[in-house]
Design a protein around this motif. Structure first.
Motif, mmCIF file in Angstrom:
data_model
loop_
_atom_site.group_PDB
_atom_site.id
_atom_site.type_symbol
_atom_site.label_atom_id
_atom_site.label_comp_id
_atom_site.label_asym_id
_atom_site.label_seq_id
_atom_site.Cartn_x
_atom_site.Cartn_y
_atom_site.Cartn_z
ATOM 1 N N LEU A 252 64.598 60.936 74.952
ATOM 2 C CA LEU A 252 65.112 61.776 73.866
ATOM 3 C C LEU A 252 65.721 63.056 74.420
ATOM 4 O O LEU A 252 66.751 63.531 73.945
ATOM 5 N N LYS A 253 65.062 63.616 75.423
ATOM 6 C CA LYS A 253 65.546 64.827 76.089
ATOM 7 C C LYS A 253 64.929 64.851 77.479
ATOM 8 O O LYS A 253 64.193 63.934 77.860
ATOM 9 N N ALA A 254 65.234 65.865 78.263
ATOM 10 C CA ALA A 254 64.639 66.005 79.592
ATOM 11 C C ALA A 254 63.302 66.730 79.483
ATOM 12 O O ALA A 254 63.209 67.794 78.866
ATOM 13 N N TYR A 255 62.260 66.143 80.069
ATOM 14 C CA TYR A 255 60.924 66.713 80.055
ATOM 15 C C TYR A 255 60.536 67.149 81.470
ATOM 16 O O TYR A 255 61.059 66.648 82.462
ATOM 17 N N LYS A 256 59.601 68.050 81.559
ATOM 18 C CA LYS A 256 59.110 68.523 82.849
ATOM 19 C C LYS A 256 58.317 67.413 83.549
ATOM 20 O O LYS A 256 57.546 66.680 82.914
ATOM 21 N N ARG A 257 58.499 67.309 84.848
ATOM 22 C CA ARG A 257 57.793 66.304 85.633
ATOM 23 C C ARG A 257 56.282 66.393 85.418
ATOM 24 O O ARG A 257 55.608 65.378 85.211
ATOM 25 N N ASN A 258 55.750 67.594 85.456
ATOM 26 C CA ASN A 258 54.310 67.758 85.305
ATOM 27 C C ASN A 258 53.821 67.324 83.932
ATOM 28 O O ASN A 258 52.710 66.824 83.782
ATOM 29 N N ASP A 259 54.658 67.500 82.914
ATOM 30 C CA ASP A 259 54.288 67.056 81.567
ATOM 31 C C ASP A 259 54.267 65.532 81.490
ATOM 32 O O ASP A 259 53.437 64.944 80.778
ATOM 33 N N ILE A 260 55.190 64.871 82.206
ATOM 34 C CA ILE A 260 55.189 63.409 82.235
ATOM 35 C C ILE A 260 53.923 62.903 82.916
ATOM 36 O O ILE A 260 53.291 61.942 82.453
ATOM 37 N N ILE A 261 53.544 63.543 83.997
ATOM 38 C CA ILE A 261 52.304 63.154 84.679
ATOM 39 C C ILE A 261 51.105 63.343 83.751
ATOM 40 O O ILE A 261 50.214 62.489 83.679
ATOM 41 N N ASN A 262 51.100 64.441 82.995
ATOM 42 C CA ASN A 262 50.003 64.726 82.050
ATOM 43 C C ASN A 262 50.379 64.266 80.636
ATOM 44 O O ASN A 262 50.143 64.963 79.657
ATOM 45 N N TYR A 263 50.923 63.075 80.547
ATOM 46 C CA TYR A 263 51.512 62.599 79.290
ATOM 47 C C TYR A 263 50.545 62.510 78.128
ATOM 48 O O TYR A 263 50.940 62.651 76.975
ATOM 49 N N HIS A 264 49.282 62.300 78.396
ATOM 50 C CA HIS A 264 48.328 62.187 77.290
ATOM 51 C C HIS A 264 48.113 63.512 76.565
ATOM 52 O O HIS A 264 47.547 63.538 75.471
ATOM 53 N N ASP A 265 48.586 64.594 77.154
ATOM 54 C CA ASP A 265 48.529 65.897 76.478
ATOM 55 C C ASP A 265 49.801 66.195 75.688
ATOM 56 O O ASP A 265 49.909 67.264 75.092
ATOM 57 N N HIS A 266 50.745 65.259 75.691
ATOM 58 C CA HIS A 266 52.060 65.526 75.096
ATOM 59 C C HIS A 266 52.528 64.313 74.287
ATOM 60 O O HIS A 266 53.327 63.501 74.769
ATOM 61 N N GLY A 267 52.024 64.210 73.065
ATOM 62 C CA GLY A 267 52.393 63.087 72.218
ATOM 63 C C GLY A 267 53.879 63.007 71.938
ATOM 64 O O GLY A 267 54.453 61.915 71.845
ATOM 65 N N ASP A 268 54.528 64.176 71.805
ATOM 66 C CA ASP A 268 55.966 64.170 71.542
ATOM 67 C C ASP A 268 56.728 63.571 72.714
ATOM 68 O O ASP A 268 57.770 62.931 72.537
#
Length: 353
Positions: A252-268
């Motif tokens: 959908l958009k560009a996300y931070k690498r660290n957010d992808i690694i911690n994906y369970h904290d980022h439902g969006d």
């Protein structure tokens, strides 16, 4: 050290996948729970060298093969087609496209996995038949019976035999080749038919998400539902290679690498990699996301691959040719990529039949 199976062990694995496809009956509760439990353990023990760990010290949402020079086979949405996996494993697509010479390798894809000669990445969606030529009528009949209180009708049992054959095949391959076989979470990996935290309830031909959840609950019970849900939640969502990336849907958009690694904290973020509709993504999202995940790769022609939305023929190109959409539910096509070889959609997206 990479551990290879003997020829006998390899053929036993192939036979198990075929037996799931050809079974007259549904799998037992014990077999389903045991296989799901073993697969969750495999996913939770993945090597942080290619699957960086989250802040919770568990394998995160990113598969990082950005420094890996190895041929890759990408598999679009499976949708309860165990034959897709079985046919792919028995195919000689690697030789036909000249990825290996006969002197280097003269086996099928299963043998290549066993010898650490290829990485195979599935883009997700193992559940729910989607072939319009026949699945629609079965779903509609199952739906009518489900509406009248029959969650385990003969038609729904036939549907779920194919679903379980496919998901058990995926699990067997993940357990056998944890480094070389990967399955990304798609929007159909939602056995609970949950709403929120990156998931939506699913319906298309009928009320597939709710019907499958009800079937598993009535036929098997809470423990089986829970274990299948644990399997889904342990799946990664993005894979990055030297000059391409893979996710279920167009980012959908560009996300931070660290957010992808911690994906369970980022439902969006989960939603943004699994549910994005055509023409919904932000402009240049795939280029920006690739640079975020592999800044040193940075080839201008870097590609992003996904499935999710069906295409009428072999592929569609989006985002000025950077996003390759290659899921055709009526066919069994895969994409083949090899280091140092320019990818060409017409040549390198091939049928395995």
């Amino acid at each position: 050290m990479y551990q290879m199976f003997s020829n006998e062990e390899l053929e036993n694995l192939r036979s198990r996948l075929i037996s799931y496809r050809d079974a007259d009956d549904l799998p037992s509760e014990e077999d389903l729970i045991a296989l799901a439990d073993r697969t969750v353990s495999s996913l939770e023990a993945e090597d942080k060298k290619y699957r960086p760990y989250s802040a919770e010290k568990k394998p995160g949402g990113l598969l990082d093969f950005s420094k890996e020079e190895i041929p890759v086979i990408l598999v679009p949405d499976i949708h309860a087609r165990p034959e897709f996996l079985i046919s792919l494993l028995a195919s000689d697509v690697l030789q036909k496209l000249g990825i290996y010479t006969e002197k280097e390798f003269d086996g099928d894809v299963l043998d290549a996995l066993n010898k650490d000669l290829v990485i195979l990445v599935c883009v997700g969606d193992v559940w729910h038949t989607e072939n319009t030529s026949w699945a629609y009528n079965r779903w509609r009949t199952s739906y009518e019976k489900w509406m009248n209180g029959d969650s385990v009708s003969p038609e729904m049992c036939d549907e779920m035999k194919e679903n379980f054959a496919a998901v058990m095949g995926v699990m067997e391959l993940k357990n056998a080749f944890p480094r070389n076989f990967h399955f990304l979470k798609g929007n159909h990996e939602n056995i609970m038919n949950s709403e929120g935290h990156g998931d939506h309830g699913f319906l298309k031909f009928a009320m597939e998400g709710e019907m499958v959840r009800d079937f598993v609950y009535e036929k098997y019970g809470d423990v089986t539902l829970h274990m299948l849900s644990c399997f889904e939640k342990a799946l990664p969502i993005v894979a990055v290679f030297p000059d391409f990336c893979v996710s279920h849907a167009e980012p959908l958009k560009a996300y931070k690498r660290n957010d992808i690694i911690n994906y369970h904290d980022h439902g969006d973020l989960i939603l943004g990699f699994t549910w994005t509709a055509n023409d919904e993504a932000q402009k240049d999202s795939v280029e920006k996301q690739f640079k975020e995940l592999n800044p040193k790769g940075g080839k201008k022609e870097a590609l992003w691959f996904g499935g999710h939305r069906p295409v009428p023929e072999k592929f569609l190109l989006r985002q000025d040719g950077h996003f390759v959409q290659f899921h055709n539910p009526e066919e069994m096509n895969v994409a083949l990529l090899s280091p140092g070889r320019e990818f060409k959609c017409e040549r390198d997206i091939v049928s395995i039949i």
